[in-house]
Design a protein around this motif. Structure first.
Motif, PDB file in Angstrom:
ATOM      1  N   GLY A 311       0.827  -1.194   0.000  1.00  0.00           N
ATOM      2  CA  GLY A 311       0.000   0.000   0.000  1.00  0.00           C
ATOM      3  C   GLY A 311       0.864   1.248   0.000  1.00  0.00           C
ATOM      4  N   ILE A 312       0.229   2.411   0.050  1.00  0.00           N
ATOM      5  CA  ILE A 312       0.969   3.665  -0.097  1.00  0.00           C
ATOM      6  C   ILE A 312       1.664   4.047   1.206  1.00  0.00           C
ATOM      7  N   ALA A 313       2.801   4.710   1.069  1.00  0.00           N
ATOM      8  CA  ALA A 313       3.504   5.327   2.196  1.00  0.00           C
ATOM      9  C   ALA A 313       3.290   6.834   2.083  1.00  0.00           C
ATOM     10  N   THR A 314       2.510   7.404   2.978  1.00  0.00           N
ATOM     11  CA  THR A 314       2.149   8.824   2.863  1.00  0.00           C
ATOM     12  C   THR A 314       3.282   9.755   3.273  1.00  0.00           C
ATOM     13  N   GLY A 315       4.183   9.262   4.094  1.00  0.00           N
ATOM     14  CA  GLY A 315       5.214  10.133   4.652  1.00  0.00           C
ATOM     15  C   GLY A 315       4.851  10.640   6.033  1.00  0.00           C
ATOM     16  N   ASN A 316       3.556  10.749   6.316  1.00  0.00           N
ATOM     17  CA  ASN A 316       3.091  11.118   7.654  1.00  0.00           C
ATOM     18  C   ASN A 316       1.588  10.877   7.718  1.00  0.00           C
ATOM     19  N   ASN A 317       1.200   9.709   8.221  1.00  0.00           N
ATOM     20  CA  ASN A 317      -0.221   9.350   8.228  1.00  0.00           C
ATOM     21  C   ASN A 317      -1.059  10.302   9.064  1.00  0.00           C
ATOM     22  N   ARG A 318      -0.519  10.771  10.179  1.00  0.00           N
ATOM     23  CA  ARG A 318      -1.305  11.642  11.055  1.00  0.00           C
ATOM     24  C   ARG A 318      -1.673  12.959  10.365  1.00  0.00           C
ATOM     25  N   PHE A 319      -0.826  13.389   9.457  1.00  0.00           N
ATOM     26  CA  PHE A 319      -1.092  14.654   8.769  1.00  0.00           C
ATOM     27  C   PHE A 319      -1.978  14.457   7.545  1.00  0.00           C
ATOM     28  N   ILE A 340      -9.558   5.618   2.393  1.00  0.00           N
ATOM     29  CA  ILE A 340      -8.428   4.758   2.733  1.00  0.00           C
ATOM     30  C   ILE A 340      -8.777   3.946   3.971  1.00  0.00           C
ATOM     31  N   LEU A 341      -8.278   2.746   4.047  1.00  0.00           N
ATOM     32  CA  LEU A 341      -8.603   1.855   5.161  1.00  0.00           C
ATOM     33  C   LEU A 341      -7.804   2.232   6.405  1.00  0.00           C
ATOM     34  N   PRO A 342      -8.375   2.012   7.580  1.00  0.00           N
ATOM     35  CA  PRO A 342      -7.614   2.238   8.807  1.00  0.00           C
ATOM     36  C   PRO A 342      -6.550   1.162   8.985  1.00  0.00           C
ATOM     37  N   ALA A 343      -5.655   1.361   9.929  1.00  0.00           N
ATOM     38  CA  ALA A 343      -4.629   0.357  10.224  1.00  0.00           C
ATOM     39  C   ALA A 343      -5.301  -0.960  10.604  1.00  0.00           C
ATOM     40  N   ARG A 411       1.014  15.056  -3.183  1.00  0.00           N
ATOM     41  CA  ARG A 411       0.444  14.034  -4.063  1.00  0.00           C
ATOM     42  C   ARG A 411       0.942  12.660  -3.624  1.00  0.00           C
ATOM     43  N   GLN A 412       0.026  11.721  -3.445  1.00  0.00           N
ATOM     44  CA  GLN A 412       0.386  10.401  -2.937  1.00  0.00           C
ATOM     45  C   GLN A 412       0.782   9.447  -4.063  1.00  0.00           C
ATOM     46  N   GLU A 413       1.401   8.326  -3.660  1.00  0.00           N
ATOM     47  CA  GLU A 413       1.610   7.231  -4.601  1.00  0.00           C
ATOM     48  C   GLU A 413       0.253   6.820  -5.166  1.00  0.00           C
ATOM     49  N   GLN A 414       0.253   6.458  -6.415  1.00  0.00           N
ATOM     50  CA  GLN A 414      -1.013   6.118  -7.064  1.00  0.00           C
ATOM     51  C   GLN A 414      -1.274   4.618  -6.991  1.00  0.00           C
ATOM     52  N   ARG A 415      -2.395   4.264  -6.395  1.00  0.00           N
ATOM     53  CA  ARG A 415      -2.846   2.882  -6.309  1.00  0.00           C
ATOM     54  C   ARG A 415      -4.324   2.827  -6.662  1.00  0.00           C
ATOM     55  N   ASP A 416      -4.697   1.863  -7.474  1.00  0.00           N
ATOM     56  CA  ASP A 416      -6.111   1.574  -7.667  1.00  0.00           C
ATOM     57  C   ASP A 416      -6.612   0.797  -6.456  1.00  0.00           C
ATOM     58  N   PRO A 417      -7.893   0.912  -6.143  1.00  0.00           N
ATOM     59  CA  PRO A 417      -8.440   0.060  -5.073  1.00  0.00           C
ATOM     60  C   PRO A 417      -8.212  -1.407  -5.426  1.00  0.00           C
ATOM     61  N   ALA A 418      -7.770  -2.177  -4.467  1.00  0.00           N
ATOM     62  CA  ALA A 418      -7.531  -3.608  -4.689  1.00  0.00           C
ATOM     63  C   ALA A 418      -8.700  -4.405  -4.118  1.00  0.00           C
ATOM     64  N   PRO A 419      -9.219  -5.368  -4.864  1.00  0.00           N
ATOM     65  CA  PRO A 419     -10.352  -6.151  -4.349  1.00  0.00           C
ATOM     66  C   PRO A 419      -9.978  -7.063  -3.183  1.00  0.00           C
ATOM     67  N   ILE A 445      -8.355   2.668  -0.836  1.00  0.00           N
ATOM     68  CA  ILE A 445      -6.999   2.142  -0.993  1.00  0.00           C
ATOM     69  C   ILE A 445      -6.467   1.827   0.407  1.00  0.00           C
ATOM     70  N   ALA A 446      -5.195   1.538   0.527  1.00  0.00           N
ATOM     71  CA  ALA A 446      -4.642   1.137   1.822  1.00  0.00           C
ATOM     72  C   ALA A 446      -3.234   1.673   1.979  1.00  0.00           C
ATOM     73  N   THR A 447      -2.801   1.783   3.232  1.00  0.00           N
ATOM     74  CA  THR A 447      -1.430   2.197   3.521  1.00  0.00           C
ATOM     75  C   THR A 447      -0.497   1.006   3.369  1.00  0.00           C
ATOM     76  N   ASN A 448       0.789   1.245   3.613  1.00  0.00           N
ATOM     77  CA  ASN A 448       1.776   0.173   3.470  1.00  0.00           C
ATOM     78  C   ASN A 448       1.746  -0.826   4.622  1.00  0.00           C
ATOM     79  N   LEU A 449       0.729  -0.771   5.470  1.00  0.00           N
ATOM     80  CA  LEU A 449       0.509  -1.833   6.447  1.00  0.00           C
ATOM     81  C   LEU A 449      -0.253  -3.001   5.827  1.00  0.00           C
ATOM     82  N   TYR A 450      -0.595  -2.860   4.549  1.00  0.00           N
ATOM     83  CA  TYR A 450      -1.300  -3.910   3.807  1.00  0.00           C
ATOM     84  C   TYR A 450      -0.541  -4.233   2.525  1.00  0.00           C
TER      85      TYR A 450
END
Length: 536
Positions: A311-319, A340-343, A411-419, A445-450
């Motif tokens: 999943g995407i790495a935002t650089g700072n999820n809290r922000f 985006i999905l929660p952790a 601008r975030q990394e680009q990901r399509d929603p994954a089924p 979409i999801a963060t890099n915890l997925y």
């Protein structure tokens, strides 16, 4: 030094080590890889080596390239005796630790050299090469090494050893290889290092060196649940070898669990078997060592049916990630937000349904800021969002490593929603799986915890023609066993498991072929080209 005096000095060393750790932040020690060896572990390693060398080393030239306060030197004094040590040298980069070590051990004949071992080793004289190295090298992950430093280390190691080290390798890999080049032929070494090299692609060079260029005697892996370091989430291994080419029929003793001198289980593995093994942590076989590789063989794997990405790495999820209601309250434009999905720890379901807008019907309902408008246009069109983004500077996150390398920086990394998704880390033993598969029916979409699983090839076409088959796909993913997931993933101290895209891709998809035989014609093995992606 009399035994009683040596015991008093060791007690003093332990007190000084505790004081040093208390004055050094965990973040600083993590960045520098400073995790002190517990004295009982150092003594146990020294005792094992003493049993191995027996009368082969009548006199000892001891060295520790990552000295610290001298835990291993203290152990060597206790086990071998001062009279047997003809020379001893320790290299330490931290000046404060050098001062401590000199104060403690100068009267015992230890020469303490301040400096970076990887910069010193190329200039030492072979005439004083050590014949016994006991060490716990710095556990500095590649993230903390600059590109220039990596290139220097790789070039130096190749010149001194002929080994081409992978760019994702941690500093400890260089220490083992460079110190082996330094030590005397026929000398012995014991290293306390992270277990991860046995499973990952960047450990291949070190494993090949251990099977082909030295005689590997023992590999002991501590049970990950039995952490050797209180301040490092790492699964540890002891390597013991002699610097001499291995005999053709040589076998290596692999042990797991318990202590080095009294392991839970032991087995002997041939060098050829080790050379052919992707992962060494599968040895020795035992229920407590729940590391078994997928039985995919030449069969179809998940990587043949799915494109798997982190999943995407935002650089700072809290922000960048906030609740949808909060974003609406602030007046942020919908076009600059993505659901985006929660952790995983906050996700209470494995089937995510969607509302009419495609947003997941879960709590909390989150969104991530993702906009490609240049700042002048953003300021004019969406002033409320622009004003919020300006606070990144005062919060000290504007020039973070990832953020500063994006254009525009929000601008975030680009990901399509994954089924389908798989959690990236977790805990679980026996029948309990360390990772969960998720069926995502929303456009979140999801963060890099997925890990995000995108059906491809014939499976993708099957789902296009028969959308109802998605339920079967999810059911088949959910049948992947905990043993398969643990075996292809990796484990850290405290029993924390992680799995990377390339590792999940290697798991057998034979159940899918049983369900839909036509999927077997899917071209496969292409995922192997991408196994290094996201490995760290």
């Amino acid at each position: 030094m009399p035994a009683n005096d040596a015991n008093l000095v060791e007690l003093q060393r332990q007190a000084l080590q505790v004081a040093f750790d208390a004055c050094t932040s965990a973040a600083d020690r993590n960045r520098c890889g400073q995790f002190a060896t517990p004295y009982p572990v150092a003594v146990e390693i020294a005792r094992y080596v003493s049993h191995i060398v027996r009368d082969r080393l009548l006199t000892i030239r001891f060295a520790d390239p990552a000295l610290g306060t001298g835990s291993f030197f203290s152990a060597v004094l206790a086990v071998f005796g001062a009279e047997r040590i003809t020379s001893a040298v320790g290299v330490e980069i931290d000046p404060a630790l050098c001062d401590v070590a000199r104060t403690l051990w100068a009267s015992s004949g230890l020469e303490v050299v301040q400096g970076d071992f990887t910069r010193i080793v190329d200039h030492v004289h072979r005439s004083v090469a050590p014949n016994l190295i006991l060490a716990n090298p710095p556990y500095v992950r590649h993230h903390h090494l600059s590109c220039e430093e990596k290139e220097r280390l790789r070039a130096l190691t190749f010149r001194m050893t002929g080994v081409n080290v992978h760019g994702l390798a941690g500093l400890y890999v260089y220490f083992v290889l460079l110190a082996t080049a330094w030590m005397a032929d026929d000398g012995y070494a014991a290293w306390l290092i992270p277990s991860e090299f046995m499973d990952v692609n960047y450990g291949a060079a070190l494993k090949r060196h251990l099977t082909d260029h030295v005689t590997l005697i023992r590999v002991h892996r501590f049970d990950p649940a039995d952490m050797q370091f209180d301040d490092a989430l790492v699964s540890s291994t002891v390597l013991v070898f002699q610097k001499t080419p291995p005999p053709p029929d040589h076998t290596v003793e692999f042990t797991f669990g318990g202590a080095l001198l009294s392991p839970l289980v032991s087995d002997r593995i041939s060098l050829q078997q080790l050379r052919d093994s992707r992962k060494w942590t599968v040895y020795p076989r035992h229920p407590r060592n729940d590391r078994c590789l997928s039985s995919a063989g030449n069969d179809v794997t998940l990587g043949d049916l799915f494109r798997i990405r982190r999943g995407i790495a935002t650089g700072n999820n809290r922000f960048f990630i906030l609740e949808r209601r909060e974003a609406e309250r602030r007046g942020f434009p919908h076009g600059c937000l993505r659901p985006i999905l929660p952790a995983p720890r906050f996700l209470k379901t494995t089937v995510i349904e969607a509302d009419q807008d495609g947003c997941p019907l879960i709590e909390p309902q989150l969104c991530v800021i993702d906009c490609d408008l240049p700042e002048p246009a953003l300021r004019t069109r969406f002033p409320t969002l622009w004003e919020y983004l300006q606070t990144a500077e005062t919060l000290g996150i504007r020039h973070g490593y990832l953020i500063d390398r994006r254009t525009p920086w929000y601008r975030q990394e680009q990901r399509d929603p994954a089924p389908f998704l798989c959690t990236y880390m977790g805990r679980g033993v026996g029948a309990r799986r360390p990772f969960r598969f998720i069926w995502n029916q929303s456009r979140a979409i999801a963060t890099n915890l997925y890990l995000m699983l995108y059906p491809k090839g014939r499976l993708a076409r099957l789902l296009q023609q028969r959308p109802d088959a998605a339920a079967d796909v999810f059911a088949l993913l959910s049948q992947v066993t905990g043993d398969e997931l643990r075996g292809e993933g990796r484990v850290y101290g405290g029993g924390l498991h992680k799995i990377e895209p390339g590792e999940l891709a290697r798991i057998s998809a034979s159940a899918f072929i049983d369900r839909w035989p036509e999927l077997r014609a899917t071209s496969h093995r292409q995922h192997a080209l991408f196994e290094d992606v996201g490995e760290e």
